[in-house]
Design an enzyme around this catalytic site. Sequence first.
Site, short mmCIF file in Angstrom:
data_model
loop_
_atom_site.label_atom_id
_atom_site.label_comp_id
_atom_site.label_asym_id
_atom_site.label_seq_id
_atom_site.Cartn_x
_atom_site.Cartn_y
_atom_site.Cartn_z
N LYS A 197 0.88 -1.23 -0.06
CA LYS A 197 0.03 -0.10 0.06
C LYS A 197 0.75 1.23 -0.14
CE LYS A 197 -1.90 -1.05 3.94
NZ LYS A 197 -1.51 -2.27 4.11
N ARG A 225 -10.32 0.85 8.52
CA ARG A 225 -9.71 -0.56 8.81
C ARG A 225 -10.81 -1.50 9.58
NH1 ARG A 225 -4.05 0.16 8.73
NH2 ARG A 225 -2.91 -1.89 9.02
N ARG A 246 11.79 -5.36 4.90
CA ARG A 246 11.45 -3.81 4.99
C ARG A 246 12.26 -3.08 5.54
NH1 ARG A 246 5.39 -1.81 5.53
NH2 ARG A 246 5.50 -3.06 7.48
N ARG A 293 10.65 -1.93 11.07
CA ARG A 293 9.37 -1.34 12.17
C ARG A 293 9.42 -2.50 13.04
NH1 ARG A 293 4.48 0.09 8.09
NH2 ARG A 293 3.36 -1.27 9.53
N ARG A 329 -1.50 -9.04 12.89
CA ARG A 329 -1.89 -8.39 11.95
C ARG A 329 -2.67 -8.60 10.65
NH1 ARG A 329 3.64 -5.85 10.82
NH2 ARG A 329 2.75 -4.45 8.95
P1 AP5 Z 1 4.72 -1.55 1.85
O1 AP5 Z 1 4.45 -0.77 0.66
O2 AP5 Z 1 5.51 -0.87 3.23
O3 AP5 Z 1 3.44 -2.25 2.22
P2 AP5 Z 1 2.12 -1.93 3.40
O4 AP5 Z 1 0.87 -2.33 2.57
O5 AP5 Z 1 2.04 -0.33 3.42
O6 AP5 Z 1 2.21 -2.67 4.65
P3 AP5 Z 1 2.27 -1.94 6.07
O7 AP5 Z 1 2.76 -2.91 7.12
O8 AP5 Z 1 2.45 -0.53 6.06
O9 AP5 Z 1 0.60 -1.97 6.11
P4 AP5 Z 1 -0.12 -2.31 7.48
O10 AP5 Z 1 -1.57 -2.11 7.17
O11 AP5 Z 1 0.08 -3.39 8.28
O12 AP5 Z 1 0.28 -1.17 8.47
P5 AP5 Z 1 -0.13 0.41 8.90
O13 AP5 Z 1 1.29 1.48 8.92
O14 AP5 Z 1 -1.25 0.76 8.12
O15 AP5 Z 1 5.52 -2.77 1.36
C1 AP5 Z 1 6.07 -3.94 2.28
C2 AP5 Z 1 7.41 -4.32 1.74
O16 AP5 Z 1 7.31 -5.01 0.54
C3 AP5 Z 1 8.43 -3.17 1.71
O17 AP5 Z 1 9.90 -3.47 2.05
C4 AP5 Z 1 8.45 -2.79 0.06
O18 AP5 Z 1 9.63 -2.37 -0.53
C5 AP5 Z 1 8.17 -4.14 -0.43
N1 AP5 Z 1 7.45 -4.31 -1.62
C6 AP5 Z 1 6.24 -3.57 -2.02
N2 AP5 Z 1 5.68 -3.95 -3.12
C7 AP5 Z 1 6.67 -5.10 -3.38
C8 AP5 Z 1 6.54 -5.84 -4.77
N3 AP5 Z 1 5.59 -5.65 -5.72
N4 AP5 Z 1 7.56 -6.82 -4.76
C9 AP5 Z 1 8.46 -6.70 -3.90
N5 AP5 Z 1 8.53 -6.20 -2.84
C10 AP5 Z 1 7.38 -5.30 -2.49
O19 AP5 Z 1 -0.68 0.19 10.17
C11 AP5 Z 1 0.30 -0.42 11.38
C12 AP5 Z 1 -0.58 -0.28 12.71
O20 AP5 Z 1 -1.20 0.87 12.92
C13 AP5 Z 1 -1.59 -1.24 12.45
O21 AP5 Z 1 -1.36 -2.67 12.86
C14 AP5 Z 1 -2.67 -0.84 13.66
O22 AP5 Z 1 -2.04 -0.90 14.98
C15 AP5 Z 1 -2.57 0.91 13.47
N6 AP5 Z 1 -3.38 1.59 12.63
C16 AP5 Z 1 -3.31 2.08 11.33
N7 AP5 Z 1 -4.38 2.36 10.59
C17 AP5 Z 1 -5.11 2.12 11.76
C18 AP5 Z 1 -6.69 2.39 11.45
N8 AP5 Z 1 -7.19 2.82 10.28
N9 AP5 Z 1 -7.47 2.06 12.66
C19 AP5 Z 1 -6.80 1.34 13.72
N10 AP5 Z 1 -5.51 1.07 13.71
C20 AP5 Z 1 -4.65 1.41 12.88
MG MG Z 2 2.27 1.09 4.73
#
Ligand code: AP5
Ligand code: MG
Length: 217
Positions: free
Chosen positions: A13, A88, A123, A156, A167
Amino acid sequence: MRLIIFGAPGSGKGTQAEFICKEFGIPKVSTGDMLRLIIAEGGELGAKISDILKKGELVSDDMIIRMVEKRLQDNDCKKGFLFDGFPRTLLQAKGILNSAVDIDAIIELEVADEIILERLSGRRVHIPSGRAYHVVYNPPKTSGIDDITGESLVHREDDKEETIRNRLRIYRDTIDAIRQVFTDTSKIKYLKIKADGDLYEIANTISAHLKEVVHLD
Ligand code: AP5
Ligand code: MG
């Protein structure tokens, strides 16, 4: 252009958000990035949020909705935005649908769980901007250093296998109901994108679909 990008943890994402936001000139509104900035500031609230993220649990709807509403008042969101990691929960999803915010399109990234573990273990992130790299698939120009600012990258705290599994479980438990809320309304274009291939090819596919959405307006 008001967009949402959905997908499991590690589905790409944040990575795809960078491409989309640059191309369409809109800001990324990532609740995860915002929470990590509060943690980095320290203090009691930061410590509480840190505990939740380390376990892979969700932060309260109340706090998330207040944070997003405040962010949307910023000037840069007037021309549109991309939600990353929001909504979410069912409550957050219904909150958007019942608000004055009209979403144009939703992008859902589909990736198998086994690919996700490999992506997240390699990552590295730049906390102030939310930029994500991968040691093999998307390395920075200099190892451990952000390309744009020259600042350090980190692994992270929630990218540990046990937390990743929690997650993923939460995502799989909630996504069907959230998807249903948005596919029930015909006003929003829903794009399912296979996202286990090359990241630049995925970016091109998303871009082509979004250009169609713009032309439809
Ligand atoms: P990356 O682009 O970083 O993936 P991502 O989908 O952004 O993954 P996240 O871990 O950030 O998602 P998440 O939803 O768990 O975390 P968030 O920060 O929203 O890519 C991942 C890796 O793969 C990178 O190394 C990248 O380079 C590589 N990559 C990407 N595409 C690739 C490809 N095609 N091929 C190869 N490699 C590739 O949330 C974190 C926490 O915050 C949650 O767990 C929760 O506790 C809290 N939180 C956040 N939002 C809310 C909400 N709305 N409500 C309640 N709690 C929330
Ligand atoms: Mg992310």
